[in-house]
Design an enzyme around this catalytic site. Structure first.
Site, PDB file in Angstrom:
ATOM      1  N   ASN A 145       1.138  -1.241   0.480  1.00  0.00           N
ATOM      2  CA  ASN A 145       0.475  -0.240   0.156  1.00  0.00           C
ATOM      3  C   ASN A 145       0.517   0.972  -0.022  1.00  0.00           C
ATOM      4  O   ASN A 145       1.606   1.623   1.033  1.00  0.00           O
ATOM      5  CB  ASN A 145      -1.136  -0.221   1.100  1.00  0.00           C
ATOM      6  N   LYS A 182       0.309   4.216  -0.227  1.00  0.00           N
ATOM      7  CA  LYS A 182      -0.754   5.102   0.523  1.00  0.00           C
ATOM      8  C   LYS A 182       0.085   6.657  -0.961  1.00  0.00           C
ATOM      9  O   LYS A 182      -0.022   6.366  -2.169  1.00  0.00           O
ATOM     10  CB  LYS A 182      -0.371   5.802   1.557  1.00  0.00           C
ATOM     11  N   HIS A 207     -10.127   0.937   4.354  1.00  0.00           N
ATOM     12  CA  HIS A 207      -8.213   1.958   4.644  1.00  0.00           C
ATOM     13  C   HIS A 207      -8.422   2.138   6.092  1.00  0.00           C
ATOM     14  O   HIS A 207      -9.666   3.713   6.261  1.00  0.00           O
ATOM     15  CB  HIS A 207      -7.455   1.895   4.278  1.00  0.00           C
ATOM     16  N   GLU A 216      -5.718  -4.885   9.854  1.00  0.00           N
ATOM     17  CA  GLU A 216      -4.847  -3.991  10.433  1.00  0.00           C
ATOM     18  C   GLU A 216      -5.019  -3.276  11.983  1.00  0.00           C
ATOM     19  O   GLU A 216      -5.565  -2.422  11.821  1.00  0.00           O
ATOM     20  CB  GLU A 216      -4.538  -3.016   9.600  1.00  0.00           C
TER      21      GLU A 216
HETATM   22  C1  PEP Z   1      -1.407   0.193   6.207  1.00  0.00           C
HETATM   23  O1  PEP Z   1      -0.843   1.473   5.506  1.00  0.00           O
HETATM   24  O2  PEP Z   1      -2.245  -0.554   5.585  1.00  0.00           O
HETATM   25  C2  PEP Z   1       0.307  -0.688   6.915  1.00  0.00           C
HETATM   26  C3  PEP Z   1       0.143  -1.840   7.812  1.00  0.00           C
HETATM   27  O3  PEP Z   1       1.286   0.596   7.249  1.00  0.00           O
HETATM   28  P1  PEP Z   1       2.211   0.361   7.832  1.00  0.00           P
HETATM   29  O4  PEP Z   1       3.140  -1.122   7.348  1.00  0.00           O
HETATM   30  O5  PEP Z   1       3.568   1.114   7.306  1.00  0.00           O
HETATM   31  O6  PEP Z   1       2.398  -0.157   9.614  1.00  0.00           O
END
Ligand code: PEP
Length: 253
Positions: free
Chosen positions: A9, A11, A97, A169
């Site tokens: 991801n 972002k 998300h 998550e």
């Molecule tokens: C995410 O963006 O879904 C994520 C889990 O970020 P990170 O791996 O940076 O914690």
């Protein structure tokens, strides 16, 4: 057999040129993805076509959008429809998300509509769920996540639910460097699978990929992914570094 997936991801990071280089650096390396393993790159909208071209002909590698709208088409300035994604060959979308839930007020009900429009068009939703730190501290994570699943997914048919990828998550682990322990991840992944088993039966639950997300790195991916109910990861920060993400892909079961 369910798929093991390493999903990046990006972002709102990287320029087009940086994104091109990152993909070049990752996909030239010799990954041996078998038929049960996938690598998915959720890139910003302006880079979808570039990324789609880069992975052309690569087996088990896919590009995903980071969002889509819940309407087919029309006067929705600034939004992107599933039909538009399909027209450029994109068949995966990250939905729900925690950043979209928090900053853009995406509710479970809205996400149910987004899931529906994806599935109606044969697009795979990568559906994110997970609790905030205060919920974890109150030991209410199971109820919280169960509600997210119930309100956004449990209206789906048995056939449809198997087309959804889940990404658990915990918000307290996203971008914080704080990872859930592999035991914590396994515990809640097993709980999530049990929710699907209660609703759809054990065979169907067993076919659903449940990814872990939250500070997955090269040095913890193998341990996390080795857990029975952890089927890979959704990776933010570490997916922006080719070497890190390559190691994460190579950590898939
Ligand atoms: C995410 O963006 O879904 C994520 C889990 O970020 P990170 O791996 O940076 O914690």
């Amino acid at each position: 057999m369910r798929k093991q997936i390493a999903a990046a991801n990006w972002k709102m990071n990287l320029t087009l040129q940086q994104g091109e280089k990152l993909l070049d650096d990752i996909i030239v390396l010799p990954h041996q993805l078998n038929e049960y393993q996938q690598a998915i790159f959720a890139v910003p909208f302006p880079y979808l076509i570039m990324a789609q071209h880069k992975i052309e002909g690569k087996k088990n590698v896919f590009i995903a959008a980071q969002n889509c709208y819940n309407k087919k088409s029309g006067a929705y300035t600034g939004e992107t429809s599933v039909e538009m994604l399909l027209s450029i060959g994109v068949h995966h979308v990250v939905l729900g998300h925690s950043e979209r839930r928090e900053y853009f007020n995406e509710s479970n009900q809205l996400l149910a509509e987004k899931v529906n429009i994806c599935l109606e068009n044969n697009v795979t939703p990568i559906f994110c769920c997970g609790e905030a730190l205060s919920v974890r501290e109150a030991n209410a994570q199971n109820e919280f996540v169960a509600k997210q699943l119930q309100e956004s997914l449990f209206h789906l048919s048995a056939e449809q639910i198997q087309k959804v990828v889940i990404a658990y998550e915990p918000i307290w682990a996203i971008g914080t460097g704080k990872t859930a322990t592999s035991a914590q991840a396994q515990e809640i992944h097993q709980f999530i699978r049990s929710q699907f088993a209660n609703k759809y039966g054990a065979t169907i639950a067993d076919n659903i990929s449940i990814l872990y997300g939250g500070s997955v790195k090269a040095n913890n991916a193998k341990e996390l992914f080795s857990q029975t109910d952890v089927d890979g990861g959704l990776v933010g920060g570490a997916s922006l570094n080719a070497e890190e993400f390559n190691t994460i892909i190579n950590s898939l079961k």
